[in-house]
Write an enzyme that holds these catalytic residues in place. Structure first.
Site, PDB file in Angstrom:
ATOM      1  N   LYS A 284       0.860  -1.191   0.000  1.00  0.00           N
ATOM      2  CA  LYS A 284       0.000   0.000   0.000  1.00  0.00           C
ATOM      3  C   LYS A 284       0.901   1.248   0.000  1.00  0.00           C
ATOM      4  O   LYS A 284       1.815   1.350   0.797  1.00  0.00           O
ATOM      5  CB  LYS A 284      -0.873  -0.022   1.249  1.00  0.00           C
ATOM      6  CG  LYS A 284      -2.067   0.883   1.201  1.00  0.00           C
ATOM      7  CD  LYS A 284      -3.087   0.497   2.265  1.00  0.00           C
ATOM      8  CE  LYS A 284      -4.340   1.339   2.150  1.00  0.00           C
ATOM      9  NZ  LYS A 284      -5.409   0.887   3.055  1.00  0.00           N
ATOM     10  N   GLU A 368     -19.300  -4.408  10.706  1.00  0.00           N
ATOM     11  CA  GLU A 368     -20.180  -3.608  11.559  1.00  0.00           C
ATOM     12  C   GLU A 368     -21.259  -4.469  12.228  1.00  0.00           C
ATOM     13  O   GLU A 368     -21.621  -4.229  13.384  1.00  0.00           O
ATOM     14  CB  GLU A 368     -20.853  -2.514  10.736  1.00  0.00           C
ATOM     15  CG  GLU A 368     -19.895  -1.394  10.286  1.00  0.00           C
ATOM     16  CD  GLU A 368     -19.081  -1.749   9.066  1.00  0.00           C
ATOM     17  OE1 GLU A 368     -19.278  -2.824   8.501  1.00  0.00           O
ATOM     18  OE2 GLU A 368     -18.216  -0.928   8.682  1.00  0.00           O
ATOM     19  N   ARG A 396     -25.053  -0.932   7.809  1.00  0.00           N
ATOM     20  CA  ARG A 396     -24.750  -2.367   7.738  1.00  0.00           C
ATOM     21  C   ARG A 396     -25.260  -3.105   8.976  1.00  0.00           C
ATOM     22  O   ARG A 396     -25.487  -4.304   8.947  1.00  0.00           O
ATOM     23  CB  ARG A 396     -23.226  -2.609   7.643  1.00  0.00           C
ATOM     24  CG  ARG A 396     -22.657  -2.494   6.259  1.00  0.00           C
ATOM     25  CD  ARG A 396     -22.954  -3.737   5.442  1.00  0.00           C
ATOM     26  NE  ARG A 396     -22.689  -3.562   4.048  1.00  0.00           N
ATOM     27  CZ  ARG A 396     -21.505  -3.759   3.474  1.00  0.00           C
ATOM     28  NH1 ARG A 396     -20.468  -4.099   4.224  1.00  0.00           N
ATOM     29  NH2 ARG A 396     -21.343  -3.578   2.178  1.00  0.00           N
TER      30      ARG A 396
HETATM   31  C1  LIG Z   1     -18.999  -1.245   5.172  1.00  0.00           C
HETATM   32  C2  LIG Z   1     -17.766  -0.379   5.157  1.00  0.00           C
HETATM   33  N1  LIG Z   1     -17.106  -0.160   6.320  1.00  0.00           N
HETATM   34  C3  LIG Z   1     -16.005   0.610   6.342  1.00  0.00           C
HETATM   35  C4  LIG Z   1     -15.539   1.196   5.189  1.00  0.00           C
HETATM   36  C5  LIG Z   1     -14.356   2.130   5.243  1.00  0.00           C
HETATM   37  N2  LIG Z   1     -13.208   1.605   4.473  1.00  0.00           N
HETATM   38  C6  LIG Z   1     -12.947   2.018   3.261  1.00  0.00           C
HETATM   39  S1  LIG Z   1     -11.592   1.314   2.616  1.00  0.00           S
HETATM   40  C7  LIG Z   1     -11.343   0.422   4.046  1.00  0.00           C
HETATM   41  C8  LIG Z   1     -10.188  -0.501   4.174  1.00  0.00           C
HETATM   42  C9  LIG Z   1     -10.179  -1.432   3.001  1.00  0.00           C
HETATM   43  O1  LIG Z   1      -9.066  -2.299   3.129  1.00  0.00           O
HETATM   44  P1  LIG Z   1      -8.691  -3.193   1.874  1.00  0.00           P
HETATM   45  O2  LIG Z   1      -9.912  -3.831   1.350  1.00  0.00           O
HETATM   46  O3  LIG Z   1      -7.600  -4.061   2.321  1.00  0.00           O
HETATM   47  O4  LIG Z   1      -8.210  -2.151   0.770  1.00  0.00           O
HETATM   48  P2  LIG Z   1      -6.839  -1.310   0.737  1.00  0.00           P
HETATM   49  O5  LIG Z   1      -7.222   0.066   1.200  1.00  0.00           O
HETATM   50  O6  LIG Z   1      -5.876  -1.993   1.634  1.00  0.00           O
HETATM   51  O7  LIG Z   1      -6.413  -1.338  -0.685  1.00  0.00           O
HETATM   52  C10 LIG Z   1     -12.330   0.698   4.963  1.00  0.00           C
HETATM   53  C11 LIG Z   1     -12.415   0.101   6.318  1.00  0.00           C
HETATM   54  C12 LIG Z   1     -16.269   0.957   4.005  1.00  0.00           C
HETATM   55  N3  LIG Z   1     -15.905   1.536   2.828  1.00  0.00           N
HETATM   56  N4  LIG Z   1     -17.363   0.169   4.013  1.00  0.00           N
HETATM   57 MG   LIG Z   2      -5.625  -3.966   2.172  1.00  0.00          MG
END
Ligand SMILES: Cc1ncc(C[n+]2csc(CCOP(=O)(O)OP(=O)(O)O)c2C)c(N)n1
Ligand SMILES: [Mg+2]
Ligand SMILES: CC(=O)[C@@H](O)[C@H](O)COP(=O)(O)O
Length: 643
Positions: A284, A368, A396
């Protein structure tokens, strides 16, 4: 961008014809372009820097739009947007009327599913794959999901069902960068970590096999006994066993920054008959040191200095920072207080609490539903859980709030951040439905503070109520007054009469009240004096207080202002009370209309829908017939709200 390759990319076809050297050059150019632009607009820099090679490979191997590529969450779809003809609009990213930060059907045929909330991509992809087979059509369907999004329960509902459909060809690309917003959590994360590190063991295993074969006399027996070793060897022999057991062919893990290897494994995945999961390991923030070193800071970053990596700090306090301090003050005095986040530790202001009380803080990942019902369990066991969650993500956990918290009337506190218009994230992230989806649940209390002191009082009150309580507050807005954290006074649901005047009654709740009061000051200069009533509680609502104020002064007009949708919000509550009491005052609602609200800065959006200081004072003048036909927030309709 004179010898730019990116400038000539109008569609994925233009990416397919590039040779290895040009692809490498393009990947460097894309990284520079992302840093340059996002340093000015803000956005999800680190996630997108991590998927440059992956996205290039996806668009070289698959034929979008015939093949469908779905990005989970969608915050990492900027590179996809650059490769699908949108680089020349990228400077408008997340700006009012500019490019969205998430996939949008309206932007491109290459955006095959609109995402924003996590963990939906596999379900959507599965649906499209099943539809393809029912309609006897061709084409690949690819879900690109991060390791964080994979912690969302919905992902496993989809994996479970997809793996069962052996004949349904579905490709899941797991973009594993060991990070959600901050470090990923849970058993899945440890498992993925083993898969990552096992790939190193697999190499060692290969070496052992080679050496043992060199000395057959010893090697044969020794290797057989090694084979019998249980535990981690099983992982080496059947990598990705979790996914294989679910019915997926597991391929990987591979280096997600080596385009050649990715293309090779994606070609292999295309040949697999049924469901297949391709595990790519990425970094990342790759390619920009400040983001590599602080992927959580650069996950969703504001404007920053690209040369130093210095992020422009927002000035002053915020409601979130008030919540942080209030919960720390409370936790100091009561060790039963527990906080929970669903992968949003930093955004919800729990970082300090987590550091200070690591055993009283739980990050459940992007889960959630689990967070809410786990909080119910904690409450049933006599502790005082606080689930800090963005309004939009609490959607959610609706059933869990109703079924597991309110029905048994367990003392769970929902600290609802990002309530109201959130701004740059747009439609999928607005926090404008929580009153509507909570107000009808019995045993629920909803507190809507209008400044930092009231938020502090709300936290104190919530613990004293010892029943389900939701406290809603907005993103980024600076509460207008300093907060005295030593004061232990509670807040009641009694209506506050903030200004006095006969010309119009203005009813409001929460942080938007600050803007309302500024507008009433402006109106005074036009000789207009209104009565502003602030309701600090949505539920229980101070109906008596409203009636006392309306009966005392027979207002011809009532203007209701809320940073929330009209349907199910304050407008609905007041309209019903007026109807029941036979109050004839004509209601006008300044709220969010029955449509999805686009992205832009919070102030731009509030202005568009008539809830800026100017918009509110214009609306009052309009209602009182003191202006021409100048309309504000064309979406707002002036009409008697039928009860
Ligand atoms: C239901 C929900 N909860 C929380 C989020 C906030 N959120 C957006 S991106 C993220 C982390 C995603 O991690 P990953 O899938 O590993 O993607 P990366 O950013 O590492 O590429 C979160 C918690 C969301 N978009 N949707
Ligand atoms: Mg990730
Ligand atoms: C993509 C996603 O859902 C989160 O990264 C979200 O954008 C964070 O919002 P804030 O910037 O308000 O914390």
């Amino acid at each position: 961008m004179d010898d730019s390759i990116l400038k000539n990319i109008k569609s994925p076809d233009d990416v397919k014809i590039l040779n290895e050297e040009e692809i490498h050059k393009l990947s460097l150019e894309i990284r520079d372009f992302l840093v340059e632009n996002i340093s000015k607009t803000g956005g999800h820099l680190a996630p997108n820097l991590g998927v440059v090679e992956l996205t290039l490979a996806l668009h070289r191997v698959f034929q979008s739009p015939k093949d469908k590529i779905i990005f989970d969450v969608g915050h990492q779809s900027y590179v996809h947007k650059l490769l699908t003809g949108r680089w020349d609009r990228f400077h408008t990213l997340r700006q009012f009327e500019g490019l969205s930060g998430f996939p949008k059907f309206s932007e491109s045929d290459h955006d095959h599913f609109e995402t924003g909330h996590s963990s939906t991509s596999i379900s959507a992809a599965l649906g499209m794959a099943l539809a393809r087979d029912v309609k006897k059509e061709e084409g690949e369907v690819v879900a690109v999901i991060g390791d964080g999004a994979l912690t969302g329960g919905m992902s496993f509902e989809a994996l479970n069902y997809a793996g069962h459909n052996k004949d349904c060809k579905l490709i899941v690309v797991l973009n594993d960068n060991e990070m959600s917003i901050s470090a990923n959590v849970g058993g899945l994360s440890s498992y993925l970590n083993r898969l990552r590190t096992d790939s190193k063991y697999t190499k060692i295993k290969g070496d052992i096999q080679y050496l043992l074969k060199k000395v057959p006399a010893i090697g044969g027996k020794l290797y057989k006994s090694l084979e019998r070793v249980k535990g981690s060897l099983k992982y080496l022999l059947v990598a990705g066993i979790l996914f294989e057991e679910l019915g997926f062919k597991y391929l990987g893990p591979i280096d997600g920054h080596n385009i050649h290897n990715i293309e090779e494994i994606l070609q292999k995945a295309k040949k697999v008959k049924g469901p297949v999961l391709v595990h790519v390991i990425t970094k990342k923030g790759k390619g920009y040191l400040p983001a590599e070193e602080n992927p959580d800071v650069f996950h969703g970053v504001g404007v920053f200095d690209k040369d130093t990596g210095q992020v422009k700090e927002s000035s002053g306090t915020s409601y979130t920072s008030v919540f942080t301090k209030s919960i720390l003050v409370a936790a100091e005095k009561d060790e039963r207080i527990i906080t929970i986040t669903a992968a949003m530790k930093n955004g919800t202001g729990l970082k300090e609490f987590a550091t200070k009380y690591p055993h009283r803080f739980f990050d459940v990942g992007i889960a959630e539903q689990n967070a809410v019902t786990m909080a119910a369990g904690l409450a049933k066991a006599g502790l005082k859980p606080v689930f800090a969650v963005y309004s939009t993500f609490l959607q959610r956990g609706y059933d869990q709030v109703l079924h597991d918290v309110c029905l048994p009337e367990l003392p769970v506190i929902l600290a609802i951040d990002r309530a109201g218009i959130v701004g740059a994230d747009g439609e999928t992230h607005q926090g404008i439905y929580d009153i509507a989806f909570l107000n009808h649940i019995p045993n629920m209390t909803i507190i809507s503070p209008r400044n930092g002191q009231q938020l502090h009082q709300a936290v104190i009150t919530a613990f004293k109520l010892n029943s389900p309580v939701a406290i809603r507050y907005p993103r980024d807005v600076i509460p207008e007054a300093l907060v005295d954290y030593t004061r232990e006074t509670i807040i009641t649901n009694k209506v506050e009469k903030l200004t006095d005047g006969k010309d119009i009654l203005i009813v409001t709740t929460g942080a938007i009240t600050d803007v309302v009061l500024k507008a009433t000051e402006t109106l005074k200069q036009r000789g207009v004096r209104g009565t502003v009533l602030h309701f600090p509680f949505i539920k229980p609502f101070d109906k008596k207080g409203l009636l006392e104020n309306t009966n005392k002064q027979d207002f011809t007009n009532t203007l209701i202002i809320e940073d929330h949708v009209e349907i199910g919000g304050l407008t609905s509550i007041v309209s019903r009370i007026y109807t029941e009491a036979g109050i004839g005052s004509k209601i006008t609602s300044l709220s969010l209309p029955d449509k999805f609200i686009e992205h832009g800065s919070r102030n731009e959006i509030l202005h568009k829908y008539g809830m800026s200081e100017q918009g509110i004072s214009d609306k009052v003048l309009e209602i009182l017939g003191l202006t021409g036909d100048k309309k504000y927030g064309k979406e707002n309709k002036i009409r008697p709200v039928v009860g």
